[in-house]
Write an enzyme that holds these catalytic residues in place. Structure first.
Site, PDB file in Angstrom:
ATOM      1  N   HIS A   1      -9.035 -15.532   5.942  1.00 47.13           N
ATOM      2  CA  HIS A   1      -9.158 -16.609   4.958  1.00 47.13           C
ATOM      3  C   HIS A   1     -10.344 -16.444   4.021  1.00 47.13           C
ATOM      4  O   HIS A   1     -10.573 -17.308   3.171  1.00 47.13           O
ATOM      5  CB  HIS A   1      -9.245 -17.965   5.673  1.00 47.13           C
ATOM      6  CG  HIS A   1      -7.978 -18.349   6.375  1.00 47.13           C
ATOM      7  ND1 HIS A   1      -6.894 -18.870   5.708  1.00 47.13           N
ATOM      8  CD2 HIS A   1      -7.610 -18.246   7.680  1.00 47.13           C
ATOM      9  CE1 HIS A   1      -5.912 -19.100   6.582  1.00 47.13           C
ATOM     10  NE2 HIS A   1      -6.320 -18.727   7.774  1.00 47.13           N
TER      11      HIS A   1
ATOM     12  N   ARG B   1       2.248   1.793   4.543  1.00 46.76           N
ATOM     13  CA  ARG B   1       1.936   2.798   3.519  1.00 46.76           C
ATOM     14  C   ARG B   1       3.109   3.697   3.169  1.00 46.76           C
ATOM     15  O   ARG B   1       2.962   4.578   2.325  1.00 46.76           O
ATOM     16  CB  ARG B   1       0.717   3.622   3.950  1.00 46.76           C
ATOM     17  CG  ARG B   1      -0.518   2.765   3.984  1.00 46.76           C
ATOM     18  CD  ARG B   1      -1.805   3.486   4.302  1.00 46.76           C
ATOM     19  NE  ARG B   1      -2.766   2.452   4.649  1.00 46.76           N
ATOM     20  CZ  ARG B   1      -2.986   2.022   5.881  1.00 46.76           C
ATOM     21  NH1 ARG B   1      -2.380   2.601   6.909  1.00 46.76           N
ATOM     22  NH2 ARG B   1      -3.812   1.051   6.105  1.00 46.76           N
TER      23      ARG B   1
ATOM     24  N   CYS C   1     -12.258 -16.445  11.506  1.00 46.32           N
ATOM     25  CA  CYS C   1     -11.414 -16.868  10.383  1.00 46.32           C
ATOM     26  C   CYS C   1     -11.597 -16.034   9.120  1.00 46.32           C
ATOM     27  O   CYS C   1     -10.661 -15.888   8.321  1.00 46.32           O
ATOM     28  CB  CYS C   1     -11.687 -18.333  10.033  1.00 46.32           C
ATOM     29  SG  CYS C   1     -11.768 -19.459  11.444  1.00 46.32           S
TER      30      CYS C   1
ATOM     31  N   ASP D   1     -17.960   0.790  12.454  1.00 45.00           N
ATOM     32  CA  ASP D   1     -16.595   0.880  11.935  1.00 45.00           C
ATOM     33  C   ASP D   1     -16.481   2.001  10.916  1.00 45.00           C
ATOM     34  O   ASP D   1     -15.760   1.899   9.932  1.00 45.00           O
ATOM     35  CB  ASP D   1     -16.149  -0.452  11.329  1.00 45.00           C
ATOM     36  CG  ASP D   1     -14.673  -0.464  10.930  1.00 45.00           C
ATOM     37  OD1 ASP D   1     -13.895   0.303  11.513  1.00 45.00           O
ATOM     38  OD2 ASP D   1     -14.307  -1.234  10.027  1.00 45.00           O
TER      39      ASP D   1
ATOM     40  N   GLU E   1       0.814  -1.214   0.000  1.00 43.19           N
ATOM     41  CA  GLU E   1       0.000   0.000   0.000  1.00 43.19           C
ATOM     42  C   GLU E   1       0.850   1.268   0.000  1.00 43.19           C
ATOM     43  O   GLU E   1       0.329   2.365   0.180  1.00 43.19           O
ATOM     44  CB  GLU E   1      -0.930   0.015   1.218  1.00 43.19           C
ATOM     45  CG  GLU E   1      -1.940  -1.120   1.227  1.00 43.19           C
ATOM     46  CD  GLU E   1      -2.913  -1.064   2.394  1.00 43.19           C
ATOM     47  OE1 GLU E   1      -2.786  -0.148   3.246  1.00 43.19           O
ATOM     48  OE2 GLU E   1      -3.804  -1.930   2.478  1.00 43.19           O
TER      49      GLU E   1
END
Length: 721
Positions: A644, A146, A640, A335, A94
């Site tokens: 994943h 970054r 997970c 969030d 990034e």
């Protein structure tokens, strides 16, 4: 720790020696200037991005707009590859490269730092901080970095494990190293440092896992802490002995209750990305992240605004003393961080067109904000993308919430979801056209109260149910259709009229950072690898090339010996690739990051990288009752999926558990998940939050998903009728 170094500039060094010999009467009184990265505050403030790229956003205003004009709308189709350089990474990239005095400084995953000849790509040195890979479990959104800051002959890097380090710009040797966090807690650093008047500014991440956020200023010379500003109160609301104490006593503490999960889990509010120096007001303006846990009902049952979560905050640059704040999402529940790009600019407002110095931000919550830079006064705000959590903003800029969005046990399908309407990808601003360019996206999510919630140290800790009411068996073709419904856009936004001037839709939601140039161009990368130049005034596509890897980072441009270059870093990973990716029917992307640099007439090539072979073979027969598989789906979603992939579908950044040999052996599966035998690869033990029965239920779910995958891949997408 090591640095591979190629020593350059012997002739220049000999000249300096000869000059010193001929002038030794003054040698004791003269100050030796750094040979590399001789950068100070005045140099960054006085130089709009042009021949060099001196800081993460190009300059202190963070506009990501270059004054270079050699590459224009008329000749951009002649861009070709000047050089490429392979980064030592198999994870997300990034970073925006820094270019100063002909040297490029750039980072990759696991906080590796590289110094390259900016004209040729020749490696000068590489620094590896040798991070313990088990720290990867603390990284919410891949082990990315970054970029660096440069100042006074040093290169500064925030290391994923919480260190802040100063390297010698010429050799890569460590000058000093300091630990900025409590490393027993799930803190990380992914953002680029900013350096102002001898102070190195750095924040941290980890609010998904349970930490207390802050921004710190360290001496660039010694690495000693100068000041720290916390973004949420001390758990007992007592003073910390920090510069933020007065702000919490007068403002912040009143917005929090006296109990709730914030008391034990830190409250969140990490400053993980945007930090801007307003040299006009001599203040630091920074964005604050989400709460910990996300769900305010769990975090703070008192139901307050929870300052300074999801806020833009200004403090005195020298002392860190509070000056003002503006909260974009009071009582954040979703969030909706305010850590996205903060840009400073001069804009005309009112009938007389009075110019005001303003702060602009397009945070996750889908509203574009314009504030007065001196006071934080709300000037205007409008949605730049579709959203269904607020009916609008009131006259003070406070959102008028839609009640159902403040979710409980009932699911609420919300746009934007936690990926946001704009994430970390840098936006840009053209001061001539007075347009902001937003890498926007439409990625909805369902929110509901996590009925199984409990504090989980160093594990995901949101209080929101990620399973989202889904059934174990996903109908064939649903994943193709759902992925196709996600949208990404590049929006040219007029911050004065608060409306889009033009918009370009992408073929994938997760699109890259933006660069603006005085040549009338906008450059942007895409997840699937395209690098595109648009006409800044109209949005017309003028040039495109494929980088053969993911391209999400912010590009930069610079000039050496009269020749303009455009550069971007590539790599497969970051949040979207981990959690959503491109799907089971898409080949896994190459796990090699690069720096790719272009110039007019460039004749280089980007080497093909063979895609890794993935044997898509089911490793076990279906097992477990439907109830056990449903339990496994819930535990998979909670523990997970963020690494994943949702519904067990990985895009190749980390192993796809459906095809893993471990999924076919109960004992081996327990050894990995419960005992942590792969901790040195980042897969630590989950026995603190999962029982052996839970772990076996996850395996049952994963195996079931493997059996479903063949049918899903072959089935046509639903017609939608």
């Amino acid at each position: 720790m090591h640095a591979r170094t190629i020593i350059k500039g012997l002739c220049a060094g000999l000249c300096l020696i000869l000059l010193g010999c001929s002038n030794d009467n003054n040698s004791e009184t003269e100050t030796t200037q750094p040979a590399f990265a001789d950068v100070d505050t005045a140099r960054i403030a006085a130089t709009s991005p042009g021949t060099e790229w001196l800081s993460y956003g190009g300059g202190y205003n963070e506009q990501r707009h270059s004054s270079l004009t050699q590459i224009t709308t008329q000749n951009v189709e002649k861009l070709g590859v000047a050089w490429t350089y392979d980064l030592a990474t198999n994870r997300g990239v990034e970073a925006t490269p820094i270019v100063v005095d002909g040297v490029m400084y750039v980072t990759s995953a696991w906080s590796l730092v590289y110094a390259l000849d900016a004209a040729t790509g020749k490696e000068l040195w590489v620094y590896d901080p040798e991070v313990d890979k088990s720290v990867g479990v603390k990284a919410c959104c891949d082990v990315v970095n970054r970029g660096v800051g440069v100042y006074g002959g040093k290169v500064f890097v925030g290391v994923i494990d919480g260190r802040l380090e100063a390297l010698d710009a010429e050799t890569g040797a460590v000058v000093w190293s300091t630990v900025t966090v409590d490393q027993t807690k799930p803190y990380t650093i992914t953002g680029a440092p900013r350096i102002v008047n001898g102070l190195v500014l750095i924040g941290n991440g980890g609010a998904e896992l349970g930490v207390r956020g802050y921004i710190s200023a360290y001496s660039a010379e010694t690495g000693e802490l100068v000041w720290r500003f916390y973004t949420v109160p001390n758990p007992n609301k007592m003073p910390d002995g920090a510069v933020s104490d007065a702000a919490f006593e007068s403002i912040g503490n009143l917005t929090w209750g006296d109990d709730g999960a914030w008391v034990t889990d830190g409250g969140g509010g990490t400053v993980w990305d945007s930090i801007v120096y307003d040299h006009v007001g001599d203040q630091i303006i920074f964005g604050v992240g989400n709460g910990s846990p996300w769900n305010r009902t769990i975090r703070d049952p008192a139901g307050g605004d929870n300052l300074f979560l999801s806020s833009i905050v200004a403090v005195d640059a020298k002392t860190g003393t509070y000056k003002w704040h503006f909260q974009t999402t009071p009582g954040d529940n979703w969030d909706y961080t305010a850590t996205q790009s903060i840009i400073l600019a001069e804009l005309p407002f009112g009938e007389g067109g009075t110019t005001r110095r303003v702060v602009m931000q397009a945070p996750k919550n889908s509203f574009f904000y314009v504030l007065d830079a001196a006071t934080g006064e709300f000037i205007s705000g409008k949605p730049f993308g579709p959203q269904n959590w607020a009916a609008g903003l009131d006259e003070n800029g406070r959102p008028i919430e839609i009640p159902a969005a403040r979710y409980g046990t009932e699911l609420y399908a919300q746009l934007p979801g936690p990926h946001g309407a704009h994430n970390w990808h840098p936006m840009a601003f053209n001061p001539s056209l007075k347009l902001a360019y937003i890498p926007a996206q439409e990625i909805p999510a369902t929110y509901s109260l996590d009925k199984l919630w409990k504090t989980k140290q160093v594990k995901w800790n949101t209080g929101s149910d990620f399973a989202g009411g889904l059934a174990v068996d996903v109908p064939p073709g649903l994943m193709q259709a759902s992925r196709a419904s996600l949208k990404g856009r590049l929006i040219a936004w007029d911050p004065v009229t608060q409306e889009a001037r033009w918009s370009v839709e992408h073929d994938n939601a997760w699109n890259g950072g933006v660069l603006s140039t005085a040549g009338g161009l906008i450059f942007q990368g895409k997840l699937a690898g395209d690098f595109v130049a648009y006409d800044a005034a109209t949005g017309a596509k003028l040039w495109t090339t494929n980088l053969k890897s993911g391209a999400a980072s912010g590009p930069a441009t610079f000039e050496i010996d009269g020749e303009q270059y455009v550069t971007i870093t590539t790599g497969w990973g970051t949040l979207y690739a981990l959690t959503v990716g491109l799907g089971y029917d898409t080949p896994v992307s190459p796990k090699v990051g690069k720096v790719v640099t272009f110039k007019l007439g460039g004749t280089g090539t980007i080497a093909d990288i063979p895609l890794p072979e993935v044997e898509r073979v089911v490793k076990a027969d279906p097992f477990g009752t439907p109830e056990e598989q449903q339990t496994g789906m819930i535990h998979y979603a909670r523990n997970c999926a963020v690494c994943h992939g949702g519904l067990g579908i990985s895009s190749g950044v980390l192993p796809d558990l459906r095809w893993s040999d471990y999924s076919g052996n109960a004992d081996a599966w327990q050894a990995v998940v419960a005992e942590g035998v792969l901790a040195d690869q980042g897969m630590v033990s989950f026995s603190d939050v999962l029982t052996p029965e839970d772990i076996e239920a996850i395996r049952a779910y994963v195996v079931r998903q493997a059996h479903n995958a063949t049918a899903q891949a072959k089935a046509p997408a639903p017609s939608g009728n």
